[in-house]
Design an enzyme around this catalytic site. Structure first.
Site, short mmCIF file in Angstrom:
data_model
loop_
_atom_site.label_atom_id
_atom_site.label_comp_id
_atom_site.label_asym_id
_atom_site.label_seq_id
_atom_site.Cartn_x
_atom_site.Cartn_y
_atom_site.Cartn_z
N HIS B 215 0.90 -40.31 32.46
CA HIS B 215 -0.39 -40.66 31.36
C HIS B 215 -1.35 -41.25 31.68
CE1 HIS B 215 -1.53 -39.94 27.42
NE2 HIS B 215 -2.16 -41.02 27.30
N TYR B 219 -6.12 -41.05 31.82
CA TYR B 219 -7.12 -41.77 31.77
C TYR B 219 -8.21 -42.18 32.85
CZ TYR B 219 -5.42 -42.75 27.24
OH TYR B 219 -4.92 -42.43 25.74
N HIS B 366 -3.42 -29.37 23.50
CA HIS B 366 -3.81 -30.60 23.59
C HIS B 366 -4.68 -31.20 24.69
CE1 HIS B 366 -4.28 -34.88 23.14
NE2 HIS B 366 -3.52 -35.09 23.95
N PHE B 367 -4.02 -31.12 25.84
CA PHE B 367 -4.74 -31.88 27.17
C PHE B 367 -5.81 -30.85 27.55
CE2 PHE B 367 -0.99 -29.88 29.54
CZ PHE B 367 -1.77 -28.91 30.29
N HIS B 368 -5.86 -29.38 27.20
CA HIS B 368 -7.15 -28.89 27.47
C HIS B 368 -8.00 -29.40 26.71
CE1 HIS B 368 -4.65 -26.22 30.14
NE2 HIS B 368 -5.49 -25.64 30.47
N ARG B 429 5.55 -23.59 26.22
CA ARG B 429 4.69 -23.79 27.39
C ARG B 429 5.14 -23.08 28.59
NH1 ARG B 429 4.09 -29.99 29.02
NH2 ARG B 429 2.50 -29.25 30.42
N ARG B 430 4.44 -23.01 29.77
CA ARG B 430 4.74 -22.60 31.06
C ARG B 430 5.83 -21.29 31.19
NH1 ARG B 430 5.73 -28.69 33.71
NH2 ARG B 430 3.57 -28.92 34.29
#
Lengths: 281, 547
Positions: B215, B219, B366-368, B429-430
């Site tokens: 995580h 950041y 989300h992370f894209h 996913r994946r």
């Protein structure tokens, strides 16, 4: 004087920062280990201490459920892939295995299977897969003809050595991205589709994910080039529950879903491919 | 830019040279997992490609970009040459060698373990060594940032460290904390198995250690974007930063709350106790604080600029802003994506709600949206801002740059919004192939096809980025004005120690880490839960003389 002021400001900053940080840690811990662990489970008899232990990740000791009589679990296979098992397998002696194998090759004749008797080819099959079957025969998890008696006559190290010997008789490995065209989603025929994609609608995983050529799971034999009749018979045995030594019942769950034609087609598909390839673990 | 020009330029170019092919792979992957026939649709190639895309984007592009940005910021904000340039070049070389090793392993099909390389999946030793060198090499950068900041403070006693330098040092320290997880995992768990010293691997320990990184690394990616928010955006908008103190507090809070929260990636994993999961979920919510603080102070800074430029009324300051500047446009688009992505993230970080979307396409979406959207669009803007300063040549066409940013924004929205929905519908996913003839999966078809179109738009935008940068660099020399950082409305003259150095905060973070990760990691030493690995290296890598 300004220096003393600055020192006082610095002290109060660090005091406040520490207080807030430790406070956050304490509050979240009380909520997480106390409130959440105690009140959010389906066990109203759990005392606070056991609840906190669960929150930390230590199983609550004493377990009340053991007082009840439990039916003994059904075990498919007693073999465990532990460090010890793998270490033993790695220590296999090919020379000694060749000697032990003199008892086997009468039926498991080198590359040629005895078609009428449904005997599998063993050359190049990976050692873990052969060893697993021998162990299952030894303890009675798998039963078939004379194999139970023969396997019981072997010692533990005999089994390891003979498995190592057969595995060592491998043909050249043939893995690369070269067979790209045959592994996509759009397969020309049903068998190839089942082998490489499976059938999500029926919950059937692809054969090739464990039995090659896409990937190999520990203890699962490579099926390429295996005898067609043998594969088909094993699928039927799994489907009917005659053979039950598949870990977690995976093969029984899959084989039950296959139609007779699909079993035949899959056996044909694997049987017609290039011969077995050894894979160690 | 003094002596850091070439250093920054080389770092940026490695980042962008890797970025373009990785973006291409991303578009191809969208096509493979869609119902549209794709060239070379093969599951092995798909996973090799996903590994390459993830490794390139998550480790290579970001690390090189952050390092280049760090050197540029050090030189420009302190107004003096970077100390330790030789060490910086050595670090660059180590990272580059690591990158090449990892890429070679993936391309040869020997390391399709995905960028998280969760054991017991197991790939080639070259991949792990490459990753180790890449991340280890960047620690030289971390040390150099700290050295440069402390040296400046020694020479300027009592003066506040410029905000950009303070922020980039916080970023570097955050990266050191974050990377400690994956480095310890590699040294202690993965590499011993890769070199054959152990025969098994403790998947639980490896995953728990990796969560320390997983995580916080996000950041680390985000921080350069935030530094640009605070120090470049108000300047470009023609105003001042609303509050210097808020900026410092933001970066301090990111340092504190982005590491002891990684277990929220393991909500569905059995090895961590539910209490620890809750504690880390609780701390995760605190990360929202610096983000909200940033949105507030950036909007306030922009309002100051807008009104200064003659904007009137409640919202009249918004059209008064210089939207023709790439940096200005990027920050607007970035904040929109941050809003949507942030709300999605609130679902992920909630211990209970996470179960709805765990391991579905929602997570990828989300992370894209957050990383590839919010953050990367700021990387582009930073590059457009820095390029003239580094190369001494002006940006050829701001018009094209605006097109590129808009395409990226539209592509990202078109890709990720439907992706979120298919995730809610349960699409994992994946996974390389889906049987879209299944009645359960059929409703996903239009959504997945929309995502493919988004992927193609993104690739077009990536190509445009490279075109703009190359054209500018090949252009004629012109004197570029030096990089200016935004001044605060009330520039600090004297700061308490807590806002001018990071010692206190590192000590607090250490306590956080011991409290939140101490037992979850220590338990593995008496659980002894190692298992055999599951190798994905294929037949060709059988050890010689294998059984």
């Amino acid at each position: 004087m300004p220096d003393r002021d600055a020192a006082r400001v610095d002290r109060s900053w660090s005091l406040i920062a520490w207080t807030i940080s430790i406070g956050l840690l304490v509050i979240s811990s009380v909520l997480g280990f106390g409130v959440l662990s105690r009140y959010q489970q389906n066990d109203p008899t759990l005392d606070l201490w056991s609840a906190i232990c669960r929150g930390i990740g230590i199983p609550a000791g004493g377990g009340g459920s053991s007082n009840f009589e439990q039916p003994s679990p059904v075990v498919s296979t007693h073999l465990v892939w532990s460090t010890q098992t793998l270490a033993r397998l790695r220590g296999g002696d090919v020379k000694r295995g060749e000697f032990v194998a003199r008892n086997c090759v009468a039926c498991h004749r080198s590359t040629q299977a005895n078609v009428a008797q449904l005997i599998p080819k063993l050359d190049g099959m990976n050692a873990a897969a052969i060893y697993k079957q021998l162990q299952d025969y030894r303890v009675g998890d798998r039963t078939w003809g004379v194999m139970g008696a023969l396997a019981k006559a072997l010692t533990e190290s005999d089994a390891v050595d003979v498995a190592t010997y057969f595995a060592s008789k491998a043909s050249a490995p043939a893995y690369a991205f070269d067979s790209i065209t045959e592994r996509g989603f759009d397969q020309p025929d049903e068998a190839q589709r089942l082998a490489f994609v499976g059938d999500p609608k029926r919950g059937i995983a692809s054969c090739s994910a464990c039995h090659g050529p896409s990937a190999y799971k520990l203890g699962a034999p490579s099926l390429e080039g295996q005898d067609t009749n043998y594969i088909e018979r094993q699928l039927t045995s799994f489907a009917q529950g005659v053979r039950r030594n598949d870990t977690f019942g995976t093969m029984r769950a899959i084989a039950r879903q296959l139609t007779a034609e699909e079993k035949k087609a899959l056996a044909q598909f694997y049987g017609s491919r290039a011969p077995l390839v050894a894979r160690s673990n | 830019m003094l002596n850091s020009r070439r250093l920054a330029l080389y770092h940026y170019w490695v980042a962008f040279a890797v970025f373009l092919p990785a973006a291409f792979l991303g578009a191809w992957q969208m096509l493979v997992r869609s119902p549209i026939p794709a060239p070379l649709a093969d599951s092995d190639l798909y996973y090799a490609s996903v590994t390459l895309h993830g490794t390139a984007m998550a480790y290579v592009v970001t690390t090189f970009f952050a390092m280049g940005f760090g050197y540029a910021v050090t030189a420009t904000s302190l107004g003096r040459p970077v100390r330790g340039v030789t060490a910086a070049w050595i670090g660059f070389a180590i990272c580059l060698i690591g990158t090449l090793m990892a890429v070679a392993a993936i391309v040869s099909g020997q390391a399709s373990v995905l960028y998280t390389f969760y054991p017991p999946l197991f790939g080639s030793v070259w991949y792990y060594c490459g990753a180790f060198l890449l991340i280890g090499g960047s620690m030289i950068w971390v040390v150099l940032m700290v050295i440069n900041m402390t040296a400046w403070k020694r020479d300027h006693p009592g003066e506040p460290v410029p905000l950009p330098m303070f922020a980039i040092t916080a970023t570097a320290l955050l990266w050191a904390w974050a990377a400690s997880g994956v480095e310890i995992e590699l040294i202690g768990v993965v590499l011993p198995r890769a070199f054959g010293l152990t025969s098994e691997i403790d998947a639980g320990l490896a995953r728990t250690l990796f969560s320390v990184t997983l995580h916080a690394i996000v950041y680390f990616w985000l921080m350069p974007a935030y530094i640009a928010f605070y120090t470049l955006v108000p300047q470009v908008a023609g105003g001042r930063l609303y509050s210097d103190t808020m900026g410092r507090l933001t970066f301090i809070m990111f340092l504190l709350f982005s590491v002891p929260v990684g277990v929220h990636h393991l909500f569905a994993d059995p090895e961590v106790g539910s209490g620890f999961k809750f504690v880390q979920s609780f701390l995760t919510f605190l990360v929202a604080l610096p983000t909200l603080l940033t949105v507030f102070s950036i909007c306030a800074s922009l309002e100051i600029a807008g009104r200064y430029r003659g904007g009137r009324g409640m919202l009249g300051w918004i059209p008064a802003l210089p939207w023709k500047e790439p940096m200005m446009l990027a920050v607007g688009l970035s904040l929109v994506m941050l809003g949507f992505g942030g709300f999605g993230g609130l679902i992920n970080m909630s211990y209970g709600m996470n179960m709805m979307i765990h391991n579905t396409a929602w997570v990828t979406a989300h992370f894209h949206l957050i990383f590839a959207g919010t953050v990367v669009i700021m990387y582009f803007a930073i590059a457009y801002e820095m390029w003239p300063r580094i190369t001494g040549k002006p940006l050829r066409s701001k018009h094209l740059a605006r097109w590129q940013l808009w395409l990226w924004f539209i592509g990202m929205i078109v890709t990720t919004f439907p992706w979120h929905v298919t995730g809610l519908m349960g699409q994992p996913r994946r996974v390389a192939f889906f049987d879209y003839t299944d009645p359960l999966l059929q409703p996903m078809v239009p959504l997945v096809i929309a995502s493919v179109i988004g992927g193609l738009i993104l690739f077009a935008s990536a190509v445009l980025l490279i075109v703009i940068l190359v054209r500018s660099q090949l252009g004629e020399n012109a004197l570029a004005e030096p990089l200016q950082y935004a001044l605060a409305v009330n520039p600090p003259t004297r700061l308490p120690n807590a806002l001018n150095s990071l010692g206190l905060w590192n000590a607090i973070l250490l306590v956080f880490m011991l409290g939140t990760y101490g037992y979850p990691v220590a338990q593995f030493f008496f659980l002894k839960s190692a298992v055999p690995t599951y190798e994905v290296t294929g037949e060709a890598t059988l050890p010689a003389g294998g059984q």
